[in-house]
Motif scaffolding. Sequence first.
Motif, PDB file in Angstrom:
ATOM      1  N   ILE A   1      54.785  35.272  38.936  1.00 54.71           N
ATOM      2  CA  ILE A   1      55.339  33.927  39.099  1.00 54.71           C
ATOM      3  C   ILE A   1      54.291  32.871  38.752  1.00 54.71           C
ATOM      4  CG2 ILE A   1      56.158  32.275  40.845  1.00 54.71           C
ATOM      5  CD1 ILE A   1      57.620  34.645  42.191  1.00 54.71           C
ATOM      6  N   ILE A   2      53.052  33.066  39.201  1.00 57.96           N
ATOM      7  CA  ILE A   2      51.980  32.114  38.911  1.00 57.96           C
ATOM      8  C   ILE A   2      51.694  32.077  37.409  1.00 57.96           C
ATOM      9  CG2 ILE A   2      49.499  31.677  39.183  1.00 57.96           C
ATOM     10  CD1 ILE A   2      51.099  30.784  41.559  1.00 57.96           C
ATOM     11  N   GLN A   3      51.600  33.250  36.801  1.00 61.02           N
ATOM     12  CA  GLN A   3      51.277  33.308  35.373  1.00 61.02           C
ATOM     13  C   GLN A   3      52.341  32.641  34.504  1.00 61.02           C
ATOM     14  OE1 GLN A   3      50.717  37.502  34.682  1.00 61.02           O
ATOM     15  NE2 GLN A   3      48.606  37.503  35.424  1.00 61.02           N
ATOM     16  N   ARG A   4      53.607  32.764  34.907  1.00 57.83           N
ATOM     17  CA  ARG A   4      54.693  32.273  34.047  1.00 57.83           C
ATOM     18  C   ARG A   4      55.129  30.850  34.376  1.00 57.83           C
ATOM     19  NH1 ARG A   4      60.283  35.392  32.355  1.00 57.83           N
ATOM     20  NH2 ARG A   4      61.186  33.656  31.213  1.00 57.83           N
ATOM     21  N   TYR A   5      55.096  30.478  35.651  1.00 61.36           N
ATOM     22  CA  TYR A   5      55.759  29.229  36.042  1.00 61.36           C
ATOM     23  C   TYR A   5      54.818  28.136  36.544  1.00 61.36           C
ATOM     24  CZ  TYR A   5      59.737  32.439  35.934  1.00 61.36           C
ATOM     25  OH  TYR A   5      60.669  33.374  35.552  1.00 61.36           O
ATOM     26  N   LEU A   6      53.512  28.395  36.593  1.00 59.66           N
ATOM     27  CA  LEU A   6      52.571  27.357  37.032  1.00 59.66           C
ATOM     28  C   LEU A   6      52.455  26.291  35.947  1.00 59.66           C
ATOM     29  CD1 LEU A   6      50.460  26.649  39.311  1.00 59.66           C
ATOM     30  CD2 LEU A   6      48.754  27.669  37.804  1.00 59.66           C
ATOM     31  N   THR A   7      52.778  25.052  36.286  1.00 58.01           N
ATOM     32  CA  THR A   7      52.774  23.967  35.291  1.00 58.01           C
ATOM     33  C   THR A   7      51.454  23.212  35.262  1.00 58.01           C
ATOM     34  OG1 THR A   7      53.731  22.407  36.892  1.00 58.01           O
ATOM     35  CG2 THR A   7      55.268  23.647  35.490  1.00 58.01           C
ATOM     36  N   GLU A   8      50.732  23.206  36.375  1.00 59.34           N
ATOM     37  CA  GLU A   8      49.454  22.480  36.426  1.00 59.34           C
ATOM     38  C   GLU A   8      48.597  23.036  37.549  1.00 59.34           C
ATOM     39  OE1 GLU A   8      47.770  18.165  37.864  1.00 59.34           O
ATOM     40  OE2 GLU A   8      49.775  18.216  36.996  1.00 59.34           O
ATOM     41  N   LYS A   9      47.308  23.265  37.279  1.00 57.95           N
ATOM     42  CA  LYS A   9      46.375  23.659  38.324  1.00 57.95           C
ATOM     43  C   LYS A   9      45.973  22.422  39.127  1.00 57.95           C
ATOM     44  CE  LYS A   9      44.413  27.864  36.337  1.00 57.95           C
ATOM     45  NZ  LYS A   9      43.160  28.578  35.967  1.00 57.95           N
ATOM     46  N   LEU A  10      46.042  22.531  40.444  1.00 60.25           N
ATOM     47  CA  LEU A  10      45.757  21.400  41.324  1.00 60.25           C
ATOM     48  C   LEU A  10      44.429  21.593  42.038  1.00 60.25           C
ATOM     49  CD1 LEU A  10      49.296  21.044  42.980  1.00 60.25           C
ATOM     50  CD2 LEU A  10      48.397  19.750  41.034  1.00 60.25           C
ATOM     51  N   THR A  11      43.754  20.483  42.330  1.00 64.74           N
ATOM     52  CA  THR A  11      42.522  20.503  43.104  1.00 64.74           C
ATOM     53  C   THR A  11      42.641  19.466  44.209  1.00 64.74           C
ATOM     54  OG1 THR A  11      41.234  21.123  41.151  1.00 64.74           O
ATOM     55  CG2 THR A  11      40.012  20.261  43.037  1.00 64.74           C
TER      56      THR A  11
ATOM     57  N   GLY B   1      41.853  16.634  46.618  1.00 62.18           N
ATOM     58  CA  GLY B   1      40.950  15.499  46.485  1.00 62.18           C
ATOM     59  C   GLY B   1      40.828  14.964  45.074  1.00 62.18           C
ATOM     60  N   LYS B   2      41.524  15.599  44.101  1.00 65.93           N
ATOM     61  CA  LYS B   2      41.494  15.140  42.717  1.00 65.93           C
ATOM     62  C   LYS B   2      42.858  14.557  42.335  1.00 65.93           C
ATOM     63  CE  LYS B   2      37.324  16.804  41.859  1.00 65.93           C
ATOM     64  NZ  LYS B   2      36.167  15.964  41.508  1.00 65.93           N
ATOM     65  N   GLN B   3      42.855  13.715  41.333  1.00 68.10           N
ATOM     66  CA  GLN B   3      44.096  13.094  40.879  1.00 68.10           C
ATOM     67  C   GLN B   3      44.941  14.077  40.067  1.00 68.10           C
ATOM     68  OE1 GLN B   3      42.671   9.665  38.728  1.00 68.10           O
ATOM     69  NE2 GLN B   3      42.553   8.390  40.572  1.00 68.10           N
ATOM     70  N   SER B   4      46.277  13.887  40.130  1.00 62.95           N
ATOM     71  CA  SER B   4      47.196  14.770  39.413  1.00 62.95           C
ATOM     72  C   SER B   4      48.236  13.946  38.656  1.00 62.95           C
ATOM     73  CB  SER B   4      47.908  15.714  40.385  1.00 62.95           C
ATOM     74  OG  SER B   4      49.010  16.348  39.773  1.00 62.95           O
ATOM     75  N   PRO B   5      48.510  14.303  37.384  1.00 67.29           N
ATOM     76  CA  PRO B   5      49.583  13.630  36.640  1.00 67.29           C
ATOM     77  C   PRO B   5      50.953  13.817  37.298  1.00 67.29           C
ATOM     78  CG  PRO B   5      48.158  14.866  35.146  1.00 67.29           C
ATOM     79  CD  PRO B   5      47.754  15.240  36.536  1.00 67.29           C
ATOM     80  N   LEU B   6      51.143  14.940  38.013  1.00 66.67           N
ATOM     81  CA  LEU B   6      52.425  15.178  38.682  1.00 66.67           C
ATOM     82  C   LEU B   6      52.668  14.181  39.806  1.00 66.67           C
ATOM     83  CD1 LEU B   6      52.481  19.101  38.882  1.00 66.67           C
ATOM     84  CD2 LEU B   6      53.811  17.631  37.358  1.00 66.67           C
ATOM     85  N   LEU B   7      51.586  13.537  40.277  1.00 70.37           N
ATOM     86  CA  LEU B   7      51.705  12.509  41.322  1.00 70.37           C
ATOM     87  C   LEU B   7      51.510  11.110  40.737  1.00 70.37           C
ATOM     88  CD1 LEU B   7      49.714  14.160  44.277  1.00 70.37           C
ATOM     89  CD2 LEU B   7      52.185  13.842  44.132  1.00 70.37           C
TER      90      LEU B   7
ATOM     91  N   GLY C   1      48.992  10.173  38.931  1.00 72.46           N
ATOM     92  CA  GLY C   1      47.587   9.805  39.039  1.00 72.46           C
ATOM     93  C   GLY C   1      47.093   9.671  40.460  1.00 72.46           C
ATOM     94  N   LYS C   2      47.943   9.947  41.447  1.00 71.56           N
ATOM     95  CA  LYS C   2      47.529   9.871  42.851  1.00 71.56           C
ATOM     96  C   LYS C   2      46.752  11.129  43.236  1.00 71.56           C
ATOM     97  CE  LYS C   2      49.822   6.009  43.192  1.00 71.56           C
ATOM     98  NZ  LYS C   2      49.094   4.725  43.189  1.00 71.56           N
ATOM     99  N   THR C   3      46.065  11.056  44.385  1.00 70.50           N
ATOM    100  CA  THR C   3      45.173  12.135  44.812  1.00 70.50           C
ATOM    101  C   THR C   3      45.934  13.245  45.538  1.00 70.50           C
ATOM    102  OG1 THR C   3      43.365  10.550  45.030  1.00 70.50           O
ATOM    103  CG2 THR C   3      43.089  12.676  46.128  1.00 70.50           C
ATOM    104  N   VAL C   4      45.664  14.501  45.149  1.00 70.46           N
ATOM    105  CA  VAL C   4      46.317  15.678  45.743  1.00 70.46           C
ATOM    106  C   VAL C   4      45.843  15.867  47.187  1.00 70.46           C
ATOM    107  CG1 VAL C   4      46.627  18.182  45.587  1.00 70.46           C
ATOM    108  CG2 VAL C   4      46.513  16.804  43.498  1.00 70.46           C
TER     109      VAL C   4
ATOM    110  N   PRO D   1      50.290   8.977  51.312  1.00 67.16           N
ATOM    111  CA  PRO D   1      51.571   9.641  51.627  1.00 67.16           C
ATOM    112  C   PRO D   1      52.096  10.526  50.504  1.00 67.16           C
ATOM    113  CG  PRO D   1      51.997   7.454  50.789  1.00 67.16           C
ATOM    114  CD  PRO D   1      50.510   7.651  50.700  1.00 67.16           C
ATOM    115  N   PHE D   2      51.216  10.989  49.604  1.00 67.23           N
ATOM    116  CA  PHE D   2      51.676  11.677  48.392  1.00 67.23           C
ATOM    117  C   PHE D   2      51.790  13.188  48.567  1.00 67.23           C
ATOM    118  CE2 PHE D   2      48.830   8.072  47.448  1.00 67.23           C
ATOM    119  CZ  PHE D   2      49.798   7.159  47.050  1.00 67.23           C
ATOM    120  N   GLY D   3      50.826  13.792  49.271  1.00 71.64           N
ATOM    121  CA  GLY D   3      50.888  15.223  49.520  1.00 71.64           C
ATOM    122  C   GLY D   3      50.536  16.060  48.302  1.00 71.64           C
ATOM    123  N   ILE D   4      51.207  17.202  48.182  1.00 74.21           N
ATOM    124  CA  ILE D   4      50.955  18.154  47.095  1.00 74.21           C
ATOM    125  C   ILE D   4      52.229  18.282  46.267  1.00 74.21           C
ATOM    126  CG2 ILE D   4      50.283  20.525  46.534  1.00 74.21           C
ATOM    127  CD1 ILE D   4      48.918  20.627  49.292  1.00 74.21           C
TER     128      ILE D   4
END
Length: 522
Positions: A257-267, A269-275, A277-280, A284-287
Amino acid sequence: MLLAAPSRKKYHLQMAPQQRKGSANAAELLSRRSTGLGNTGTLIRHNLKILRGILLQENRTFTKVWSKTSKSTVMYENCKLYFENYQHCYSCVHVEPQILYKLPTRSKQEKIEDTLMCHSPVEKSLSSPSDHKPSLLALTANNWLIRLSAETGEELQRVYLSPNYKFRYLGWDVSQETFYVKSVQNKETPLARQAGITQNTVMHIAIFHVFPLEVIGVMEINKKVFGNGVIGADLVQGVLALYYSNKSVKMYSFEHIIQRYLTEKLTLGKQSPLLGGKTVGDAPFGIPLNIQITDCPPVLFKVSCAENSVQIGGNPWHYIYTPPRKKDEGTYHICSLKDGTMATNGVQEMDSYSLENDGIFFHPDDSGRIIHVGPVTINVLKILGELNSALPSKVVEDFSLKTHRNNPISQVTVTSSGRTVKKRFQQLDDDPSQKTFRMVEYEDELDLLAIVVTNGEEGEGRACIQLHDNQTGQLLRTIDLIETWDETNKNEVFFDKDTIVHVEQKNAKFCCHVYKLFTTKT
């Protein structure tokens, strides 16, 4: 337990300790340990062998040293007792439990819903000093995942999970490596059904690494992908297990499931395009949802079973389940995981008449054995078979334990006139008035089985703990609990080296009793 540090003296010639047929006494083992011979694992085994020998000596006894009541649930974990929703912590390493810390009362929104105890790996170098010490992972009612020091209660880290999903449960995927946080299940309301609104999302699961705390991702369990009958899910040993309303369980590879369906690696305390540009992990943004399962993955394993319950273990791999047919109620079937072939003698059934169902599980000592617990009998079974053999494996008895009841009650009585009268109702095998097996605990460090046995033959419920050798089943000693035992209440017993903890729930009150190992005075 404290370990003696290996000697720093270097030897030009070092002889291995001579193998002995007889068992060494505690003084000999301590003498060997002080020389520093052997590796850390050997030293730990010697320490535990010493402790086991001391615990089983006739002049040692477990004495009740402490009791405490609480209006909230009492939890025991790793020599620590937690009261008041984990705000008060007591250490059990001393003669009597001592307060480790008291934290300020949490608000209802910050109430701790679930916890996991984490122990850092000794072979791993970690960037933060706090990662090298035990910590408590806690999930709060307002969707915060917090990491607390197990020794001080200090907050070490916090992660906000989501403003959209209500997370409620914590569980290990792979113990001390990866864990998951599971949301409450979305249930279709009668009003929604009347309006023709279909609720396709069953729940959400967030997955993390520990040491250091890292997010793997968040995924959605959706009926459109996995089928309309999905009612629940778990992650176990790298497998996503889904439960269905038709009493079946399906398993999928989480790695796939991870190999096929992971769209973005998250870290964290780092910003994410899925949010945007907000911080993961920040409020109030979360993961964000970064595991997008668009089609059903290949099914690794499927079985129809009563109560959606199946267990996998053994060597070679087998599974235990009860078929969802009325004629199979009260039986357990043991089958090969490779091809589903039932083992010879693979249907296990207790010949007992009881209110509670007997229980069965793979032995937690990783021996591949099976423990089958009934009210009057405990069978320890082993599976005989080869991995690539064409012949079915075979289930055989390793050893069996039975209760010794003084006066078996006859179902037939004879009157003074000689007439035979048969009782209309048969007495239950787990009736509180009879000697009955109630629960089995495995003390892995001492390799002992701790079995709680209750006995109400004298009109008052009493309990004792029988310690049996894990390899042979031999009864080594019996420990009586002082307090009465009411089987209508919820009871938990923990046996942890030199400590016994008994927690009982009486209506809305919890009572905790602690026993410690002492030398009896002569």
